[in-house]
Design a protein around this motif. Structure first.
Motif, PDB file in Angstrom:
ATOM      1  N   ILE A 165     -57.707 -67.504 -23.548  1.00  0.00           N
ATOM      2  CA  ILE A 165     -56.544 -67.090 -22.772  1.00  0.00           C
ATOM      3  C   ILE A 165     -56.893 -65.757 -22.126  1.00  0.00           C
ATOM      4  O   ILE A 165     -56.989 -64.725 -22.800  1.00  0.00           O
ATOM      5  CB  ILE A 165     -55.293 -66.955 -23.655  1.00  0.00           C
ATOM      6  CG1 ILE A 165     -55.050 -68.257 -24.432  1.00  0.00           C
ATOM      7  CG2 ILE A 165     -54.080 -66.586 -22.807  1.00  0.00           C
ATOM      8  CD1 ILE A 165     -54.007 -68.126 -25.538  1.00  0.00           C
ATOM      9  N   LEU A 166     -57.148 -65.795 -20.818  1.00  0.00           N
ATOM     10  CA  LEU A 166     -57.593 -64.610 -20.111  1.00  0.00           C
ATOM     11  C   LEU A 166     -56.433 -63.647 -19.928  1.00  0.00           C
ATOM     12  O   LEU A 166     -55.316 -64.036 -19.572  1.00  0.00           O
ATOM     13  CB  LEU A 166     -58.167 -64.993 -18.747  1.00  0.00           C
ATOM     14  CG  LEU A 166     -59.296 -66.024 -18.757  1.00  0.00           C
ATOM     15  CD1 LEU A 166     -59.736 -66.328 -17.338  1.00  0.00           C
ATOM     16  CD2 LEU A 166     -60.469 -65.539 -19.584  1.00  0.00           C
ATOM     17  N   THR A 167     -56.684 -62.362 -20.171  1.00  0.00           N
ATOM     18  CA  THR A 167     -55.670 -61.345 -19.973  1.00  0.00           C
ATOM     19  C   THR A 167     -55.553 -61.003 -18.489  1.00  0.00           C
ATOM     20  O   THR A 167     -56.388 -61.380 -17.679  1.00  0.00           O
ATOM     21  CB  THR A 167     -56.002 -60.082 -20.771  1.00  0.00           C
ATOM     22  OG1 THR A 167     -57.295 -59.592 -20.351  1.00  0.00           O
ATOM     23  CG2 THR A 167     -56.052 -60.366 -22.270  1.00  0.00           C
ATOM     24  N   GLY A 168     -54.508 -60.265 -18.147  1.00  0.00           N
ATOM     25  CA  GLY A 168     -54.287 -59.872 -16.760  1.00  0.00           C
ATOM     26  C   GLY A 168     -52.834 -60.080 -16.383  1.00  0.00           C
ATOM     27  O   GLY A 168     -52.008 -60.457 -17.219  1.00  0.00           O
ATOM     28  N   PRO A 169     -52.480 -59.830 -15.119  1.00  0.00           N
ATOM     29  CA  PRO A 169     -51.083 -59.957 -14.679  1.00  0.00           C
ATOM     30  C   PRO A 169     -50.478 -61.316 -14.982  1.00  0.00           C
ATOM     31  O   PRO A 169     -49.284 -61.417 -15.293  1.00  0.00           O
ATOM     32  CB  PRO A 169     -51.157 -59.694 -13.174  1.00  0.00           C
ATOM     33  CG  PRO A 169     -52.376 -58.855 -12.994  1.00  0.00           C
ATOM     34  CD  PRO A 169     -53.351 -59.332 -14.025  1.00  0.00           C
ATOM     35  N   ARG A 170     -51.299 -62.379 -14.907  1.00  0.00           N
ATOM     36  CA  ARG A 170     -50.851 -63.724 -15.256  1.00  0.00           C
ATOM     37  C   ARG A 170     -51.841 -64.334 -16.226  1.00  0.00           C
ATOM     38  O   ARG A 170     -52.885 -64.865 -15.814  1.00  0.00           O
ATOM     39  CB  ARG A 170     -50.715 -64.602 -14.012  1.00  0.00           C
ATOM     40  CG  ARG A 170     -49.612 -64.159 -13.063  1.00  0.00           C
ATOM     41  CD  ARG A 170     -49.452 -65.129 -11.916  1.00  0.00           C
ATOM     42  NE  ARG A 170     -48.350 -64.754 -11.039  1.00  0.00           N
ATOM     43  CZ  ARG A 170     -47.979 -65.432  -9.957  1.00  0.00           C
ATOM     44  NH1 ARG A 170     -48.644 -66.534  -9.631  1.00  0.00           N
ATOM     45  NH2 ARG A 170     -46.975 -65.022  -9.221  1.00  0.00           N
ATOM     46  N   PRO A 171     -51.579 -64.253 -17.530  1.00  0.00           N
ATOM     47  CA  PRO A 171     -52.513 -64.823 -18.501  1.00  0.00           C
ATOM     48  C   PRO A 171     -52.791 -66.295 -18.197  1.00  0.00           C
ATOM     49  O   PRO A 171     -51.894 -67.047 -17.847  1.00  0.00           O
ATOM     50  CB  PRO A 171     -51.777 -64.660 -19.844  1.00  0.00           C
ATOM     51  CG  PRO A 171     -50.839 -63.520 -19.606  1.00  0.00           C
ATOM     52  CD  PRO A 171     -50.420 -63.625 -18.159  1.00  0.00           C
ATOM     53  N   LEU A 172     -54.052 -66.658 -18.328  1.00  0.00           N
ATOM     54  CA  LEU A 172     -54.490 -67.996 -17.937  1.00  0.00           C
ATOM     55  C   LEU A 172     -55.340 -68.601 -19.051  1.00  0.00           C
ATOM     56  O   LEU A 172     -56.270 -67.969 -19.533  1.00  0.00           O
ATOM     57  CB  LEU A 172     -55.308 -67.916 -16.655  1.00  0.00           C
ATOM     58  CG  LEU A 172     -55.928 -69.225 -16.134  1.00  0.00           C
ATOM     59  CD1 LEU A 172     -54.835 -70.200 -15.720  1.00  0.00           C
ATOM     60  CD2 LEU A 172     -56.873 -68.929 -14.972  1.00  0.00           C
ATOM     61  N   ALA A 173     -55.011 -69.831 -19.445  1.00  0.00           N
ATOM     62  CA  ALA A 173     -55.764 -70.526 -20.482  1.00  0.00           C
ATOM     63  C   ALA A 173     -56.797 -71.444 -19.847  1.00  0.00           C
ATOM     64  O   ALA A 173     -56.494 -72.202 -18.923  1.00  0.00           O
ATOM     65  CB  ALA A 173     -54.821 -71.329 -21.368  1.00  0.00           C
ATOM     66  N   ILE A 174     -58.029 -71.382 -20.356  1.00  0.00           N
ATOM     67  CA  ILE A 174     -59.115 -72.230 -19.886  1.00  0.00           C
ATOM     68  C   ILE A 174     -59.884 -72.726 -21.111  1.00  0.00           C
ATOM     69  O   ILE A 174     -59.788 -72.138 -22.196  1.00  0.00           O
ATOM     70  CB  ILE A 174     -60.076 -71.477 -18.940  1.00  0.00           C
ATOM     71  CG1 ILE A 174     -60.745 -70.301 -19.691  1.00  0.00           C
ATOM     72  CG2 ILE A 174     -59.359 -70.986 -17.693  1.00  0.00           C
ATOM     73  CD1 ILE A 174     -61.844 -69.602 -18.902  1.00  0.00           C
ATOM     74  N   PRO A 175     -60.646 -73.825 -20.997  1.00  0.00           N
ATOM     75  CA  PRO A 175     -61.531 -74.189 -22.091  1.00  0.00           C
ATOM     76  C   PRO A 175     -62.460 -73.013 -22.396  1.00  0.00           C
ATOM     77  O   PRO A 175     -62.980 -72.367 -21.497  1.00  0.00           O
ATOM     78  CB  PRO A 175     -62.303 -75.393 -21.545  1.00  0.00           C
ATOM     79  CG  PRO A 175     -61.415 -75.962 -20.484  1.00  0.00           C
ATOM     80  CD  PRO A 175     -60.720 -74.785 -19.865  1.00  0.00           C
ATOM     81  N   MET A 176     -62.621 -72.714 -23.667  1.00  0.00           N
ATOM     82  CA  MET A 176     -63.432 -71.568 -24.053  1.00  0.00           C
ATOM     83  C   MET A 176     -64.854 -71.731 -23.540  1.00  0.00           C
ATOM     84  O   MET A 176     -65.546 -72.684 -23.896  1.00  0.00           O
ATOM     85  CB  MET A 176     -63.439 -71.425 -25.569  1.00  0.00           C
ATOM     86  CG  MET A 176     -64.339 -70.320 -26.090  1.00  0.00           C
ATOM     87  SD  MET A 176     -64.266 -70.231 -27.888  1.00  0.00           S
ATOM     88  CE  MET A 176     -65.977 -69.804 -28.255  1.00  0.00           C
ATOM     89  N   PRO A 177     -65.329 -70.825 -22.666  1.00  0.00           N
ATOM     90  CA  PRO A 177     -66.710 -70.935 -22.178  1.00  0.00           C
ATOM     91  C   PRO A 177     -67.708 -70.827 -23.323  1.00  0.00           C
ATOM     92  O   PRO A 177     -67.625 -69.931 -24.144  1.00  0.00           O
ATOM     93  CB  PRO A 177     -66.828 -69.746 -21.215  1.00  0.00           C
ATOM     94  CG  PRO A 177     -65.426 -69.432 -20.817  1.00  0.00           C
ATOM     95  CD  PRO A 177     -64.605 -69.702 -22.037  1.00  0.00           C
ATOM     96  N   ARG A 178     -68.629 -71.778 -23.334  1.00  0.00           N
ATOM     97  CA  ARG A 178     -69.669 -71.800 -24.361  1.00  0.00           C
ATOM     98  C   ARG A 178     -71.017 -71.730 -23.696  1.00  0.00           C
ATOM     99  O   ARG A 178     -71.936 -72.349 -24.025  1.00  0.00           O
ATOM    100  CB  ARG A 178     -69.531 -73.034 -25.244  1.00  0.00           C
ATOM    101  CG  ARG A 178     -68.228 -73.011 -26.067  1.00  0.00           C
ATOM    102  CD  ARG A 178     -68.089 -74.259 -26.914  1.00  0.00           C
ATOM    103  NE  ARG A 178     -66.834 -74.279 -27.629  1.00  0.00           N
ATOM    104  CZ  ARG A 178     -66.653 -73.763 -28.860  1.00  0.00           C
ATOM    105  NH1 ARG A 178     -67.675 -73.172 -29.471  1.00  0.00           N
ATOM    106  NH2 ARG A 178     -65.486 -73.827 -29.450  1.00  0.00           N
TER     107      ARG A 178
END
Length: 216
Positions: free
Chosen positions: A203-216
């Motif tokens: 879950i990327l932080t910032g003005p609009r938190p965004l969930a992505i598959p965890m980069p591996r």
């Protein structure tokens, strides 16, 4: 409140864009790895001189999150200070600010690897803190469930930009570092990629938190 809502072990949580975690049902705010006093520690050890404003900036963001949520409990997940000497060396104005924030709610310090001893500041000191169905600690432990931890300063990249990130799977949540002068560990690092389950998300932080598959 701008955030990303998700469940963990039956608790409904919100990842805030600042890097703080909010638990609405408990009215609880959780942050990790403040590393207050990092500039003082660098100077004391003869390292790179850093502008001595990181503690004020970190505490200002924490106060803003506390004002926004009106939380009645705050948990700091360890490494709140860059070391015990940095905690003792904080200017009186910064100690007063911490005391002011701690006076507004129940304040819990979790011990970390940088700050294992009490900092002689208001609040409770715990090695870990269970609050069913979750357990709060500094460093993740294997074979646990409902665990909230910090320590690793996780970060993840999306479209060429790297941001601090929460890492979440069905067993655990790892918070990003909240402090201003904190680096990060890529989620692809073996310390994280082997710890988190295969379907973990970042879950990327910032003005609009965004969930992505965890980069591996």
């Amino acid at each position: 409140m701008t955030g990303y809502d998700f469940p963990l072990s039956g608790a409904q949580l919100t990842a805030l864009g600042s890097g703080a975690l909010y638990w609405p049902d408990q009215n609880l705010l959780c942050v990790s790895d403040l590393h207050l006093g990092k500039s003082e520690r660098h100077a004391r050890r003869g390292g790179t001189t850093l502008p001595p404003y990181e503690t004020q900036e970190t505490l200002a963001r924490l106060e803003a999150d506390l004002n926004q949520t009106q939380a009645n409990t705050v948990i700091c997940l360890g490494d709140s200070f860059d070391d015990d000497s940095a905690a003792r060396a904080l200017p009186e104005a910064e100690k007063d600010k911490i005391a002011d924030l701690a006076s507004r709610c129940r304040w819990i310090w979790i011990t970390g690897n940088h700050d294992p001893a009490p900092a002689n500041l208001p609040g409770e000191l715990h090695d870990s803190f269970p609050l069913a169905p979750l357990t709060f600690r500094h460093i993740a432990e294997p074979d646990t469930s409902g665990e909230v931890s910090g320590h690793y300063h996780p970060k993840a990249k999306l479209r060429g930009a790297t941001r601090p990130a929460f890492l979440l799977d069905q067993h655990r949540l790892i918070l990003p570092a909240y402090g201003t002068y904190t680096g990060g560990l890529r989620s692809s690092d073996p310390a994280l990629s082997t710890l988190m389950a295969p379907k973990a998300i970042a879950i990327l932080t910032g003005p609009r938190p965004l969930a992505i598959p965890m980069p591996r």
